[in-house]
Scaffold this motif. Sequence first.
Motif, PDB file in Angstrom:
ATOM      1  N   PRO A   4      29.730  59.772   0.854  1.00 37.93           N
ATOM      2  CA  PRO A   4      28.260  59.666   0.881  1.00 37.93           C
ATOM      3  C   PRO A   4      27.762  58.517   1.746  1.00 37.93           C
ATOM      4  CG  PRO A   4      29.098  58.741  -1.165  1.00 37.93           C
ATOM      5  CD  PRO A   4      30.299  59.324  -0.445  1.00 37.93           C
ATOM      6  N   SER A   5      27.956  58.623   3.048  1.00 37.29           N
ATOM      7  CA  SER A   5      27.547  57.553   3.969  1.00 37.29           C
ATOM      8  C   SER A   5      26.036  57.403   3.970  1.00 37.29           C
ATOM      9  CB  SER A   5      28.037  57.857   5.384  1.00 37.29           C
ATOM     10  OG  SER A   5      29.441  57.847   5.440  1.00 37.29           O
ATOM     11  N   ARG A   6      25.601  56.165   3.978  1.00 33.30           N
ATOM     12  CA  ARG A   6      24.172  55.874   3.980  1.00 33.30           C
ATOM     13  C   ARG A   6      23.576  55.962   5.379  1.00 33.30           C
ATOM     14  NH1 ARG A   6      21.768  49.903   2.569  1.00 33.30           N
ATOM     15  NH2 ARG A   6      19.550  50.340   2.843  1.00 33.30           N
ATOM     16  N   ARG A   7      24.362  55.528   6.366  1.00 36.06           N
ATOM     17  CA  ARG A   7      23.862  55.498   7.744  1.00 36.06           C
ATOM     18  C   ARG A   7      24.834  56.237   8.655  1.00 36.06           C
ATOM     19  NH1 ARG A   7      22.583  49.541   6.416  1.00 36.06           N
ATOM     20  NH2 ARG A   7      20.316  49.501   6.228  1.00 36.06           N
ATOM     21  N   GLY A   8      24.275  56.895   9.663  1.00 33.73           N
ATOM     22  CA  GLY A   8      25.088  57.603  10.635  1.00 33.73           C
ATOM     23  C   GLY A   8      24.660  59.036  10.817  1.00 33.73           C
ATOM     24  N   GLU A   9      24.414  59.755   9.711  1.00 27.96           N
ATOM     25  CA  GLU A   9      23.957  61.133   9.817  1.00 27.96           C
ATOM     26  C   GLU A   9      22.525  61.158  10.352  1.00 27.96           C
ATOM     27  OE1 GLU A   9      25.284  63.911   9.651  1.00 27.96           O
ATOM     28  OE2 GLU A   9      27.096  63.789   8.418  1.00 27.96           O
ATOM     29  N   PRO A  10      22.257  61.973  11.371  1.00 30.04           N
ATOM     30  CA  PRO A  10      20.910  61.997  11.962  1.00 30.04           C
ATOM     31  C   PRO A  10      19.805  62.288  10.959  1.00 30.04           C
ATOM     32  CG  PRO A  10      22.451  63.089  13.415  1.00 30.04           C
ATOM     33  CD  PRO A  10      23.213  62.788  12.159  1.00 30.04           C
ATOM     34  N   ARG A  11      20.058  63.168  10.005  1.00 35.86           N
ATOM     35  CA  ARG A  11      18.990  63.510   9.053  1.00 35.86           C
ATOM     36  C   ARG A  11      18.545  62.298   8.233  1.00 35.86           C
ATOM     37  NH1 ARG A  11      23.513  66.139   6.572  1.00 35.86           N
ATOM     38  NH2 ARG A  11      22.847  68.108   7.498  1.00 35.86           N
ATOM     39  N   ASN A  12      19.437  61.292   8.094  1.00 39.68           N
ATOM     40  CA  ASN A  12      19.102  60.134   7.265  1.00 39.68           C
ATOM     41  C   ASN A  12      18.142  59.167   7.946  1.00 39.68           C
ATOM     42  OD1 ASN A  12      20.840  61.189   5.381  1.00 39.68           O
ATOM     43  ND2 ASN A  12      22.521  59.798   5.825  1.00 39.68           N
ATOM     44  N   ILE A  13      18.003  59.246   9.267  1.00 40.47           N
ATOM     45  CA  ILE A  13      17.115  58.323   9.983  1.00 40.47           C
ATOM     46  C   ILE A  13      15.786  58.983  10.317  1.00 40.47           C
ATOM     47  CG2 ILE A  13      17.748  58.841  12.378  1.00 40.47           C
ATOM     48  CD1 ILE A  13      17.389  55.316  10.819  1.00 40.47           C
ATOM     49  N   ALA A  14      15.662  60.294  10.086  1.00 41.69           N
ATOM     50  CA  ALA A  14      14.472  61.025  10.524  1.00 41.69           C
ATOM     51  C   ALA A  14      13.199  60.488   9.874  1.00 41.69           C
ATOM     52  CB  ALA A  14      14.637  62.514  10.230  1.00 41.69           C
ATOM     53  N   ALA A  15      13.244  60.184   8.577  1.00 44.19           N
ATOM     54  CA  ALA A  15      12.037  59.706   7.896  1.00 44.19           C
ATOM     55  C   ALA A  15      11.552  58.391   8.492  1.00 44.19           C
ATOM     56  CB  ALA A  15      12.307  59.546   6.399  1.00 44.19           C
ATOM     57  N   TYR A  16      12.482  57.496   8.810  1.00 41.37           N
ATOM     58  CA  TYR A  16      12.097  56.226   9.437  1.00 41.37           C
ATOM     59  C   TYR A  16      11.466  56.465  10.799  1.00 41.37           C
ATOM     60  CZ  TYR A  16      12.805  52.195  12.498  1.00 41.37           C
ATOM     61  OH  TYR A  16      12.631  51.212  13.432  1.00 41.37           O
ATOM     62  N   MET A  17      12.058  57.319  11.600  1.00 39.41           N
ATOM     63  CA  MET A  17      11.555  57.543  12.948  1.00 39.41           C
ATOM     64  C   MET A  17      10.212  58.262  12.959  1.00 39.41           C
ATOM     65  SD  MET A  17      15.080  58.370  15.035  1.00 39.41           S
ATOM     66  CE  MET A  17      14.271  58.285  16.635  1.00 39.41           C
ATOM     67  N   ALA A  18       9.874  58.902  11.846  1.00 42.84           N
ATOM     68  CA  ALA A  18       8.587  59.584  11.749  1.00 42.84           C
ATOM     69  C   ALA A  18       7.461  58.656  11.320  1.00 42.84           C
ATOM     70  CB  ALA A  18       8.687  60.749  10.767  1.00 42.84           C
ATOM     71  N   THR A  19       7.769  57.410  10.929  1.00 45.36           N
ATOM     72  CA  THR A  19       6.715  56.491  10.508  1.00 45.36           C
ATOM     73  C   THR A  19       5.862  56.080  11.693  1.00 45.36           C
ATOM     74  OG1 THR A  19       8.224  54.600  10.758  1.00 45.36           O
ATOM     75  CG2 THR A  19       8.063  55.590   8.567  1.00 45.36           C
ATOM     76  N   ALA A  20       4.697  55.554  11.397  1.00 39.01           N
ATOM     77  CA  ALA A  20       3.742  55.184  12.443  1.00 39.01           C
ATOM     78  C   ALA A  20       4.329  54.141  13.388  1.00 39.01           C
ATOM     79  CB  ALA A  20       2.462  54.645  11.806  1.00 39.01           C
ATOM     80  N   ASP A  21       3.883  54.178  14.645  1.00 38.96           N
ATOM     81  CA  ASP A  21       4.414  53.269  15.657  1.00 38.96           C
ATOM     82  C   ASP A  21       4.216  51.806  15.287  1.00 38.96           C
ATOM     83  OD1 ASP A  21       5.304  55.342  17.203  1.00 38.96           O
ATOM     84  OD2 ASP A  21       3.632  55.304  18.623  1.00 38.96           O
ATOM     85  N   ASN A  22       3.128  51.486  14.589  1.00 39.88           N
ATOM     86  CA  ASN A  22       2.883  50.086  14.254  1.00 39.88           C
ATOM     87  C   ASN A  22       3.776  49.593  13.116  1.00 39.88           C
ATOM     88  OD1 ASN A  22       1.628  51.585  12.236  1.00 39.88           O
ATOM     89  ND2 ASN A  22      -0.104  50.176  12.032  1.00 39.88           N
TER      90      ASN A  22
END
Length: 786
Positions: free
Chosen positions: A464-482
Amino acid sequence: MRRLLFAGLVLAVAGQAPAIAQTTNSGTDKFAQLETMLPTPNSYRTASGAPGTDYWQQRADYDIKVTLDDAKQALTGRETITYTNLSPDALPYLWVQLDQNIYEKNSIANATQVGQLQDKMTFQAVDGMMSGFDGGFKIESVTGKDGRALHTVTNNTMMRIDLPTPLLPRQAVSFQVKWHYNITDQYKQGGRSGFEYFEADKNYLYEMAQFYPRMAVYSDNQGWQHKQFLGNGEFTLPFGDYKVSITAPADHIVGATGTLQNAAQVLTGTQQKRWEQAKSATKPVLIVSQDEAVKNESSRATGTKTWTFAAKNVRDFAWASSRKFIWDAMQIKQDGKPVMCMSYYPKEGNPLWGQYSTQVVAHTIKTYSKYTIPYAYPVAISVHGPVGGMEYPMLCFNGGRPEKDGTYSQQVKYGMISVIIHEVGHNFFPMIINSDERQWTWMDEGLNSFVQFLTEQEWERNYPSRRGEPRNIAAYMATADNLQSPIMINSESALQFGNNAYGKPATALNILRETVMGRELFDYAFKTYAQRWAYKHPTPADLFRTMEDASAVDLDWFWRGWFYTTEHTDIALESVKSYNASTRNPQVENARLQQQKAAAPQSITAQRNATDIPKTLVDEKPELKDFYNNYDPLAVTPADQQRYTAMLGTLTPEQQQRLGDSQSNFYELSLRNVGGLVMPVIVQMTFADNTQEIQTIPAEIWRKNNAQVTKVIVTKKPVISFVIDPFQQTADTDLSNNAFPRQPAASRFELFEQQRPQAQPNPMQQLKATASPMQKLEQKPVGSGQ
């Protein structure tokens, strides 16, 4: 579904006619080369990303003696630093890091802390605000080799030493520093080192780092790296040899960077014998057992012991000391060289630590060596104490503690394994591949988190890796630019530090490996970077250039999008148009049109008119009918057949065969880059017979229009659905626009009563509560005896 004249379609696909090709470029060219943004190559750092023929770096050697005061939780020390100038420059002064000064009351770090008061606050939070802790280095003297005082100026966490005469190239200078300081309480002051107090047995456990004044880096690309330490940007240090003598209470066990030089003076005969056994063991051997550690907790022996360690070609030194330590060890061979893997931990860490820690250390050394360079240091150590996770050469501090009854949750287990992998992995990034942590946190944390992901997956299937899988970073990358920062930002300025410096760069490298470059090309290039910059000071440009140089893959678009912007992946499949090639045969084509006409639904108006209008005027007056009332436009006439035959006579046999092939299906996919981040387009097609096929279209599909493109796909079998990024390998932030026909996004909601959540026992506790008396007797913690 549409039909195209076959000859016209062939021209459009093969020649990229204007109807399909799009050359409009929206906004910035995302495929522009990075050369204008990267440093100009020179004889120190080449355009290929390798060190140049004139590459140089400085050297700092240390002889350190420290004494631990267990009664006052204080440290006194003196050191001799020998600094060798291998640069082409004359240096009138030197810069030394005083990182403990972050704990001074008036430090920049304290003065710039922000926060808010809450209606309800913990005692610990208030204690932190009101702390009267007297922290920071107390420098007693700085003297030259002749014993004379050197002029110094301290600026917060940096100290300038003014030399009597400039240090010329190829010359060395030695000077001495004496200091003392109060050790931080990890649970009050926090930080990367300190002590933990155990109330039950009245003992302290010390994890000691940044405990001595350390040389700053002077490099070809920026001169002195003397940015102030504010808390996030970690440590940039030169390589050298260390000799460190640690005087501690006589009943303490001490572990440290390097190899123990005086084992006969500080270890018992039994401990030395067990150490020798560990060299050939296939599982960890207890040098100090739990029973012995528990007995030692109440010993309070008088006097002290001095432990002496030596380490060659390292950039830092750390150590740990406590009378509570259990100590186990197991030697492995890495590329033919012995590496002693060890763990130090109090009984509070068992059974987790005895079962897993040293095994994780060994696994990490083996796996990282496979993906980077062979581990060349003689030891690798994991210490359990108050610091949740921090790294130093050959030694690291790690968290992960079970409940008092010895049970633990799944989260605690995997969290502990992951943090050990991560911190041991830091031996490679940045302890060996020695990037500038003060400026670029992602170059050590992000690269290390990526190889941590690879190592976790080799530990256990579906780890159960926390970081590395692309789906796990999607929510962060969808946050507002600011709420985001680009990866390429100073360590102290990054927003959402964990996602920015750890998660996003680790995911980017995984996407490079799995989706953009492929494993073979990526692994070779990444290993090349590690080999080129082992025991040196790489920069981001050196990584970017090496990855391209060793793979022949143009990655400037990738570095630009993922590392220099906050754009995200959101590729929308807006529409799909379906075509079949026309055979031009009137017998075939007219029959198909008749079938379509018969299958077409009758309009609602026609349906109602059939009832409301029993007869039309033409029905009542047949004399109004003429030729067209009986004319069938889809009936094949002799003239139609003659035209078809004449057309065939103008074609070659190959063209006739292609024209008669009505099995191919043509689909025009309309793709829009909603998120702005150009990425490969992975298309999954499901056919009418329920078989599937995946096509991966390189990111260069966006090179002439970064915002919107169309793509023609030809299949032998009819397609019933298209899905973009079916395995979620590009970190797409909106999956609702990835399918055609559209598919509902999978989700669910849960009904609950509004009440305060209560802590639930972990599954091990639940099972333990129902275990039989005999089962309970059989349970014995790992590491409890030799």
